[in-house]
Design a protein around this motif. Sequence first.
Motif, PDB file in Angstrom:
ATOM      1  N   VAL A   1      -4.027 -11.137 -16.306  1.00  0.00           N
ATOM      2  CA  VAL A   1      -4.482 -11.687 -14.976  1.00  0.00           C
ATOM      3  C   VAL A   1      -4.882 -10.654 -13.978  1.00  0.00           C
ATOM      4  CG1 VAL A   1      -3.418 -13.827 -15.418  1.00  0.00           C
ATOM      5  CG2 VAL A   1      -2.217 -12.147 -14.063  1.00  0.00           C
ATOM      6  N   ARG A   2      -4.556  -9.446 -14.019  1.00  0.00           N
ATOM      7  CA  ARG A   2      -4.718  -8.377 -13.180  1.00  0.00           C
ATOM      8  C   ARG A   2      -4.832  -7.021 -13.795  1.00  0.00           C
ATOM      9  NH1 ARG A   2      -2.077  -7.710  -7.841  1.00  0.00           N
ATOM     10  NH2 ARG A   2      -3.712  -6.271  -7.531  1.00  0.00           N
ATOM     11  N   PRO A   3      -5.474  -6.662 -15.002  1.00  0.00           N
ATOM     12  CA  PRO A   3      -5.663  -5.625 -15.493  1.00  0.00           C
ATOM     13  C   PRO A   3      -5.789  -4.355 -14.748  1.00  0.00           C
ATOM     14  CG  PRO A   3      -7.767  -6.667 -16.039  1.00  0.00           C
ATOM     15  CD  PRO A   3      -6.715  -7.634 -15.198  1.00  0.00           C
ATOM     16  N   CYS A   4      -6.206  -4.351 -13.426  1.00  0.00           N
ATOM     17  CA  CYS A   4      -6.616  -3.484 -12.685  1.00  0.00           C
ATOM     18  C   CYS A   4      -5.194  -2.976 -11.971  1.00  0.00           C
ATOM     19  CB  CYS A   4      -7.839  -3.498 -11.941  1.00  0.00           C
ATOM     20  SG  CYS A   4      -9.403  -3.547 -12.880  1.00  0.00           S
ATOM     21  N   ALA A   5      -4.151  -3.681 -11.993  1.00  0.00           N
ATOM     22  CA  ALA A   5      -3.034  -3.676 -11.171  1.00  0.00           C
ATOM     23  C   ALA A   5      -2.564  -2.115 -11.210  1.00  0.00           C
ATOM     24  CB  ALA A   5      -1.965  -4.702 -11.286  1.00  0.00           C
ATOM     25  N   THR A   6      -2.685  -1.323 -12.197  1.00  0.00           N
ATOM     26  CA  THR A   6      -2.058  -0.050 -12.380  1.00  0.00           C
ATOM     27  C   THR A   6      -3.140   1.002 -12.329  1.00  0.00           C
ATOM     28  OG1 THR A   6      -2.152  -0.427 -14.837  1.00  0.00           O
ATOM     29  CG2 THR A   6      -0.078  -0.894 -13.600  1.00  0.00           C
TER      30      THR A   6
ATOM     31  N   THR B   1       0.929  -1.378  -0.195  1.00  0.00           N
ATOM     32  CA  THR B   1       0.028  -0.103   0.031  1.00  0.00           C
ATOM     33  C   THR B   1       0.864   1.121  -0.014  1.00  0.00           C
ATOM     34  OG1 THR B   1      -1.707  -1.346   1.096  1.00  0.00           O
ATOM     35  CG2 THR B   1      -1.852   1.150   1.214  1.00  0.00           C
ATOM     36  N   VAL B   2       1.945   1.178   0.969  1.00  0.00           N
ATOM     37  CA  VAL B   2       2.550   2.742   1.011  1.00  0.00           C
ATOM     38  C   VAL B   2       3.443   2.688  -0.233  1.00  0.00           C
ATOM     39  CG1 VAL B   2       2.469   2.857   3.367  1.00  0.00           C
ATOM     40  CG2 VAL B   2       4.538   1.582   2.623  1.00  0.00           C
ATOM     41  N   ILE B   3       4.145   1.516  -0.847  1.00  0.00           N
ATOM     42  CA  ILE B   3       4.872   1.588  -2.113  1.00  0.00           C
ATOM     43  C   ILE B   3       3.971   2.031  -3.155  1.00  0.00           C
ATOM     44  CG2 ILE B   3       5.147  -0.680  -2.568  1.00  0.00           C
ATOM     45  CD1 ILE B   3       7.984   1.697  -2.675  1.00  0.00           C
ATOM     46  N   ARG B   4       2.977   1.816  -3.286  1.00  0.00           N
ATOM     47  CA  ARG B   4       1.988   2.130  -4.474  1.00  0.00           C
ATOM     48  C   ARG B   4       1.694   3.644  -4.253  1.00  0.00           C
ATOM     49  NH1 ARG B   4       0.190  -1.672  -7.852  1.00  0.00           N
ATOM     50  NH2 ARG B   4       0.577  -3.848  -7.376  1.00  0.00           N
TER      51      ARG B   4
ATOM     52  N   GLY C   1      -3.589   8.639 -17.305  1.00  0.00           N
ATOM     53  CA  GLY C   1      -4.391   7.089 -17.447  1.00  0.00           C
ATOM     54  C   GLY C   1      -3.536   6.395 -18.032  1.00  0.00           C
ATOM     55  N   ALA C   2      -2.348   6.726 -18.445  1.00  0.00           N
ATOM     56  CA  ALA C   2      -1.499   5.670 -19.233  1.00  0.00           C
ATOM     57  C   ALA C   2      -0.469   5.340 -18.391  1.00  0.00           C
ATOM     58  CB  ALA C   2      -0.635   6.678 -20.567  1.00  0.00           C
ATOM     59  N   VAL C   3      -0.010   4.022 -18.377  1.00  0.00           N
ATOM     60  CA  VAL C   3       0.794   3.304 -17.205  1.00  0.00           C
ATOM     61  C   VAL C   3       2.335   3.572 -17.805  1.00  0.00           C
ATOM     62  CG1 VAL C   3       1.321   1.336 -16.279  1.00  0.00           C
ATOM     63  CG2 VAL C   3      -0.964   1.535 -16.859  1.00  0.00           C
ATOM     64  N   SER C   4       3.065   4.253 -16.938  1.00  0.00           N
ATOM     65  CA  SER C   4       4.450   4.457 -16.899  1.00  0.00           C
ATOM     66  C   SER C   4       5.191   3.183 -16.280  1.00  0.00           C
ATOM     67  CB  SER C   4       5.024   5.752 -16.717  1.00  0.00           C
ATOM     68  OG  SER C   4       4.941   5.785 -15.158  1.00  0.00           O
ATOM     69  N   GLU C   5       6.349   2.882 -16.757  1.00  0.00           N
ATOM     70  CA  GLU C   5       7.096   1.713 -16.051  1.00  0.00           C
ATOM     71  C   GLU C   5       7.048   2.193 -14.648  1.00  0.00           C
ATOM     72  OE1 GLU C   5      10.305   0.450 -18.271  1.00  0.00           O
ATOM     73  OE2 GLU C   5       8.863  -0.105 -20.133  1.00  0.00           O
ATOM     74  N   SER C   6       7.532   3.450 -14.343  1.00  0.00           N
ATOM     75  CA  SER C   6       7.919   3.907 -13.114  1.00  0.00           C
ATOM     76  C   SER C   6       6.757   3.933 -12.192  1.00  0.00           C
ATOM     77  CB  SER C   6       8.496   5.388 -13.219  1.00  0.00           C
ATOM     78  OG  SER C   6       7.528   6.363 -13.544  1.00  0.00           O
ATOM     79  N   SER C   7       5.692   3.768 -12.618  1.00  0.00           N
ATOM     80  CA  SER C   7       4.384   3.744 -11.779  1.00  0.00           C
ATOM     81  C   SER C   7       4.137   2.489 -11.185  1.00  0.00           C
ATOM     82  CB  SER C   7       3.306   4.456 -12.362  1.00  0.00           C
ATOM     83  OG  SER C   7       2.689   3.638 -13.324  1.00  0.00           O
ATOM     84  N   GLU C   8       4.680   1.484 -11.693  1.00  0.00           N
ATOM     85  CA  GLU C   8       4.491   0.062 -11.392  1.00  0.00           C
ATOM     86  C   GLU C   8       5.109  -0.375 -10.125  1.00  0.00           C
ATOM     87  OE1 GLU C   8       5.670  -1.939 -14.693  1.00  0.00           O
ATOM     88  OE2 GLU C   8       3.517  -1.458 -16.031  1.00  0.00           O
ATOM     89  N   VAL C   9       4.716  -1.288  -9.420  1.00  0.00           N
ATOM     90  CA  VAL C   9       5.429  -1.750  -8.267  1.00  0.00           C
ATOM     91  C   VAL C   9       6.242  -3.134  -8.909  1.00  0.00           C
ATOM     92  CG1 VAL C   9       5.160  -2.872  -5.982  1.00  0.00           C
ATOM     93  CG2 VAL C   9       3.718  -0.963  -6.642  1.00  0.00           C
ATOM     94  N   PRO C  10       7.156  -2.988  -8.822  1.00  0.00           N
ATOM     95  CA  PRO C  10       8.050  -4.289  -9.742  1.00  0.00           C
ATOM     96  C   PRO C  10       7.975  -5.473  -8.870  1.00  0.00           C
ATOM     97  CG  PRO C  10       9.761  -2.625  -8.418  1.00  0.00           C
ATOM     98  CD  PRO C  10       8.254  -1.986  -8.371  1.00  0.00           C
ATOM     99  N   VAL C  11       7.985  -5.558  -7.669  1.00  0.00           N
ATOM    100  CA  VAL C  11       8.039  -6.737  -6.779  1.00  0.00           C
ATOM    101  C   VAL C  11       6.836  -6.499  -5.717  1.00  0.00           C
ATOM    102  CG1 VAL C  11       9.001  -8.518  -5.585  1.00  0.00           C
ATOM    103  CG2 VAL C  11      10.300  -7.191  -7.131  1.00  0.00           C
ATOM    104  N   ARG C  12       5.873  -7.630  -5.810  1.00  0.00           N
ATOM    105  CA  ARG C  12       4.941  -7.502  -4.667  1.00  0.00           C
ATOM    106  C   ARG C  12       5.584  -7.866  -3.432  1.00  0.00           C
ATOM    107  NH1 ARG C  12      -1.338  -9.778  -4.389  1.00  0.00           N
ATOM    108  NH2 ARG C  12      -1.608  -8.878  -2.321  1.00  0.00           N
TER     109      ARG C  12
ATOM    110  N   ALA D   1      -8.123  -1.909  -6.233  1.00  0.00           N
ATOM    111  CA  ALA D   1      -7.899  -2.356  -7.514  1.00  0.00           C
ATOM    112  C   ALA D   1      -6.576  -2.894  -7.869  1.00  0.00           C
ATOM    113  CB  ALA D   1      -8.533  -1.468  -8.685  1.00  0.00           C
ATOM    114  N   GLN D   2      -5.715  -1.861  -7.542  1.00  0.00           N
ATOM    115  CA  GLN D   2      -4.075  -2.270  -7.779  1.00  0.00           C
ATOM    116  C   GLN D   2      -3.773  -3.387  -6.810  1.00  0.00           C
ATOM    117  OE1 GLN D   2      -1.512   0.904  -7.603  1.00  0.00           O
ATOM    118  NE2 GLN D   2      -2.577   2.125  -8.847  1.00  0.00           N
ATOM    119  N   THR D   3      -4.346  -3.325  -5.512  1.00  0.00           N
ATOM    120  CA  THR D   3      -3.672  -4.442  -4.505  1.00  0.00           C
ATOM    121  C   THR D   3      -4.633  -5.842  -4.869  1.00  0.00           C
ATOM    122  OG1 THR D   3      -5.202  -3.518  -2.954  1.00  0.00           O
ATOM    123  CG2 THR D   3      -2.852  -2.948  -2.978  1.00  0.00           C
TER     124      THR D   3
END
Length: 168
Positions: A144-149, A41-44, A156-167, A60-62
Motif C-alpha cells: 500500500v505504500r511502497p515508497c515508505a522507505t 518528519t524528525v523521527i524519519r 537502497g536496501a531497507v533495514s528494519e532499523s531505518s523504518e519508522v515503527p509507528v506513525r 515519499a516516505q510520509t
Amino acid sequence: MNFDDSRLTAVGLLSEVHAGLMGRFAPVLTAAGLSEIDFETVIRLARSPGQRLRMSDLAAQTGLSTSGMTRVVDRLEREGLVKREACASDRRASYAALTDPGRERLESVLPQHLRDIDECLTGLLEAAELEAFLKTLRKIRDVVRPCATAGATEAGAVSESSEVPVRS
C-alpha cells in the motif's frame, strides 16, 4: 451483501487502532511543540543515514506531496529543528537534515512516547507475536505504500532499523 465480512472488520479494526494510538500519542507530542507530521518528519530524519534525506524521499516516505513536505520543512526550519542542505551531485535536489536542537527535541519526547507505545501496543504482545505483527505490517506496507522507505539507506536496501515503527 454480508456486512460482517472479515475484510471490513480488518480495515475497521486497523482504523480504530490507528485513531486510538494517535489520540494516545498526541498530548506528549503537543507538549513538545510537535504535530503528528512534525514528529514523523524528525523521527524519519533521525533514523536515516547521516540524519538526512532528500526532500523528494522524505515526501515519499510520509505520503505528502513535495509542496506539502516543503511547507513542513519550512516550518521545522524556522523552529531550528531541521536545516536544508544542497545536494552536491544534483543542484535541483536538496536534503532535509536534523539539527542538534531537532535531535534534542526528539530526545526529550522519546522516553514518554516509547512508554506509551509499550503500554498500548508492543508491550501487549509476546515476542513471537510482535515479530509476526511487524512482519505482517511490513508485508501490507510494501503493497500500500511502497515508497515508505525511499532513501532510507544509502545502498537502497531497507533495514528494519531505518523504518519508522509507528506513525505518530
